[in-house]
Write an enzyme that holds these catalytic residues in place. Sequence first.
Site, mmCIF file in Angstrom:
data_model
loop_
_atom_site.group_PDB
_atom_site.id
_atom_site.type_symbol
_atom_site.label_atom_id
_atom_site.label_comp_id
_atom_site.label_asym_id
_atom_site.label_seq_id
_atom_site.Cartn_x
_atom_site.Cartn_y
_atom_site.Cartn_z
ATOM 1 N N ASN A 16 22.150 37.806 74.112
ATOM 2 C CA ASN A 16 20.946 37.005 73.451
ATOM 3 C C ASN A 16 21.424 36.697 71.960
ATOM 4 O OD1 ASN A 16 17.583 38.082 72.340
ATOM 5 N ND2 ASN A 16 18.421 36.010 73.044
ATOM 6 N N CYS B 132 24.144 34.177 71.653
ATOM 7 C CA CYS B 132 24.551 32.800 71.597
ATOM 8 C C CYS B 132 23.935 31.884 72.642
ATOM 9 C CB CYS B 132 26.148 32.617 71.995
ATOM 10 S SG CYS B 132 27.125 33.840 71.090
ATOM 11 N N SER C 215 21.351 32.143 75.310
ATOM 12 C CA SER C 215 19.981 32.029 75.401
ATOM 13 C C SER C 215 19.206 31.741 74.175
ATOM 14 C CB SER C 215 19.366 33.457 76.046
ATOM 15 O OG SER C 215 19.612 34.484 75.157
ATOM 16 N N ASP D 189 30.321 31.269 78.522
ATOM 17 C CA ASP D 189 30.135 32.270 77.373
ATOM 18 C C ASP D 189 30.997 31.681 76.407
ATOM 19 O OD1 ASP D 189 30.118 34.291 75.681
ATOM 20 O OD2 ASP D 189 30.221 35.889 77.396
#
Length: 158
Positions: free
Chosen positions: A12, A14, A16, A126
């Site tokens: 939470n 990067c 979202s 990611d």
Amino acid sequence: MSVKVLFVCLGNICRSPTAEGIFQKLVHESGLAKRIQIDSAGTTSWHQGRSPDPRTIAAAKKRDIDLSVLSARQVKRSDFEDFDYILAMDDSNLSDLKILKPEDYSGYLGLFLEFGSQKKYREVPDPYHGGSEGFELVLDLIEDSAAGLLLSIQKNHL
Ligand code: 4NP
């Protein structure tokens, strides 16, 4: 009644929060801010209470989105009572959410990029351990899917 959307990634900090900020801006510009509520969370508590990653804040700022006000939290079981859409950034987030999901959850749980128009990526990669191009890709993929998500919500709920 409003539609509630929760974006979920690992930390939470990067992906979202980027999705939260981009979708919030789009919803606001569409005049639907009172009809659609938006939040984000991580499957872990690793960064609980922290602002988004400085690289995430910087990349979003270039597109006129201020993420500095957000703070990380972990997803919780009661989120399934509160949110109509719970959208995971990748398969690993999705399988963690499926474990947490109450059996009677009647909302939509799935991958966020399913709402996008591009076909190359089905997960938001990611960016945490990579370079700045990863953060730009996150923004591009999320912008594409945010537009599709808004259209879908307008068609099905508003
Ligand atoms: P996010 O990225 O899930 O998009 O917020 C990450 C943030 C932190 C870590 C990994 C991914 N971490 O390993 O701490």
